[in-house]
Design an enzyme around this catalytic site. Structure first.
Site, PDB file in Angstrom:
ATOM      1  N   HIS A  72       4.859  -2.964 -12.409  1.00 53.88           N
ATOM      2  CA  HIS A  72       4.081  -2.041 -12.766  1.00 53.88           C
ATOM      3  C   HIS A  72       4.724  -1.069 -12.358  1.00 53.88           C
ATOM      4  CE1 HIS A  72       3.303  -3.179  -8.104  1.00 53.88           C
ATOM      5  NE2 HIS A  72       2.657  -2.200  -7.689  1.00 53.88           N
ATOM      6  N   HIS A  74       4.416   1.556 -10.296  1.00 53.38           N
ATOM      7  CA  HIS A  74       4.858   2.446  -8.697  1.00 53.38           C
ATOM      8  C   HIS A  74       6.642   2.260  -8.497  1.00 53.38           C
ATOM      9  CE1 HIS A  74       0.870   1.426  -7.189  1.00 53.38           C
ATOM     10  NE2 HIS A  74       0.190   3.042  -8.226  1.00 53.38           N
ATOM     11  N   ASP A  76       7.962   1.447  -5.381  1.00 60.08           N
ATOM     12  CA  ASP A  76       8.629   1.030  -4.526  1.00 60.08           C
ATOM     13  C   ASP A  76       9.058  -0.102  -5.574  1.00 60.08           C
ATOM     14  OD1 ASP A  76       5.894   0.628  -5.064  1.00 60.08           O
ATOM     15  OD2 ASP A  76       5.911  -0.752  -2.877  1.00 60.08           O
ATOM     16  N   HIS A  77       8.559   0.042  -6.851  1.00 59.48           N
ATOM     17  CA  HIS A  77       8.852  -1.450  -7.625  1.00 59.48           C
ATOM     18  C   HIS A  77       9.265  -0.786  -8.692  1.00 59.48           C
ATOM     19  CE1 HIS A  77       5.463  -4.826  -6.233  1.00 59.48           C
ATOM     20  NE2 HIS A  77       5.264  -3.148  -5.793  1.00 59.48           N
ATOM     21  N   HIS A 130      -4.779  -3.341  -9.263  1.00 62.97           N
ATOM     22  CA  HIS A 130      -4.182  -2.370  -8.735  1.00 62.97           C
ATOM     23  C   HIS A 130      -3.296  -1.247  -9.668  1.00 62.97           C
ATOM     24  CE1 HIS A 130      -0.943  -1.606  -5.321  1.00 62.97           C
ATOM     25  NE2 HIS A 130       0.021  -1.419  -6.524  1.00 62.97           N
ATOM     26  N   ASP A 149       2.429  -6.734  -7.344  1.00 59.69           N
ATOM     27  CA  ASP A 149       0.847  -6.513  -6.210  1.00 59.69           C
ATOM     28  C   ASP A 149      -0.612  -6.516  -6.720  1.00 59.69           C
ATOM     29  OD1 ASP A 149       3.034  -5.539  -4.672  1.00 59.69           O
ATOM     30  OD2 ASP A 149       2.878  -3.160  -4.511  1.00 59.69           O
ATOM     31  N   HIS A 187       4.520  -7.899  -1.437  1.00 57.21           N
ATOM     32  CA  HIS A 187       4.929  -7.187   0.116  1.00 57.21           C
ATOM     33  C   HIS A 187       5.099  -8.423   0.853  1.00 57.21           C
ATOM     34  CE1 HIS A 187       4.889  -3.067  -1.927  1.00 57.21           C
ATOM     35  NE2 HIS A 187       4.318  -3.371  -2.829  1.00 57.21           N
TER      36      HIS A 187
END
Length: 273
Positions: A72, A74, A76-77, A130, A149, A187
């Site tokens: 996805h 985001h 942080d990915h 998400h 996530d 995570h």
């Protein structure tokens, strides 16, 4: 936490399906995954939010990545994708529905699509909830699932862009995979998830035992990942919203699974523990 490696086999008869999976911690609690297909030597990276720890791990092992898999959009990915692509020129694979939000995307895939990573057949699941364009990658021969996530050990992602109905449908889709399927989620949230899970499923002996095991792992600084579908099916309350025991425990006996899931998700959103 040091990087850790795992080997996956679908069965003793399918050793050609082996994939080495290296957990690369990033930020406070992210996991980036570096994969190596044993048969072909191809190397992949899943959700590289930060390039630096990935480059260090690749250098340490003498590996050059050929693929990047993105679940996805985001940051942080995907935050490390540009640097990794400029350095190694891998093929970047992600969601067709998120093509407008993922730069450097080479291959855009959606529900039911398949791709190949070395000798691995990789199936894509659309798992919105998400985020609206979230996908998961299932490496069929190695029985390894990378859900980003959407699904966590003893948890699931917050609903930033989707509805409870969408997320429940997504989780049911993943829940249908075979018990031995290993889950490599995005995570290290498992300790907090366990503390919450026992509040909504207090009579689940398997969950209580697992919560104790998780606390011991984290006390030693060890990862709780990978989990498996079988373990999650028995202990993860977000996968058990259609279980009468969970429905009764949250005060919604006989309610629809979607309604029960929404209640559990709401409680988790406000949980402090």
């Amino acid at each position: 936490m040091a990087s850790q490696a795992y080997h996956g086999f679908a069965s003793q008869q399918r050793e050609s399906a082996a994939v080495e999976v290296v957990l690369v911690p990033a930020f406070a609690d992210n996991y980036i995954y570096v994969l190596r297909d044993d048969a072909s030597g191809k190397v992949g990276i899943v959700d590289p939010g930060d390039a630096a720890p990935v480059i260090a791990e690749l250098d340490r092992r003498g590996w050059t990545p050929t693929h990047i898999f993105l679940t996805h959009h985001h940051n942080d990915h995907i935050g490390g994708v540009a640097e990794l692509k400029a350095r190694y020129r891998p093929t970047v694979i992600g969601a067709r529905a998120d093509a407008h939000r993922i730069p450097d995307l080479d291959v855009a895939l959606g529900e039911g699509d398949r791709t190949v990573f070395g000798e691995q057949a990789v199936r894509v699941f659309a798992v919105p909830g998400h985020t609206s364009g979230h996908i998961a990658f299932w490496f069929e021969g190695a029985d390894a699932l990378f859900p980003g996530d959407t699904l966590f050990a003893l948890g699931c992602g917050r609903l930033f862009e989707g509805t409870p109905e969408q997320m429940w449908d997504s989780l049911v889709q993943l829940r249908a995979l075979s018990d031995p399927t290993r889950i490599y989620c995005g995570h290290e949230y498992t300790l907090s998830n366990a503390r919450f899970a026992v509040t909504v499923d207090p009579e689940n002996a398997a969950l209580r035992a697992r919560a104790d095991e998780i606390a011991a792992l984290r006390e030693r600084g060890e990862p709780t990942i990978p989990s498996t579908i079988g373990v999650e099916r028995r202990t993860n309350p977000f996968l058990r919203a259609d279980d009468p025991a969970v429905q009764a425990a949250v005060g919604l006996p006989g309610a629809t699974p979607e309604r029960v899931f929404a209640e559990i998700r709401s409680r988790k959103d406000h949980f402090r523990g």
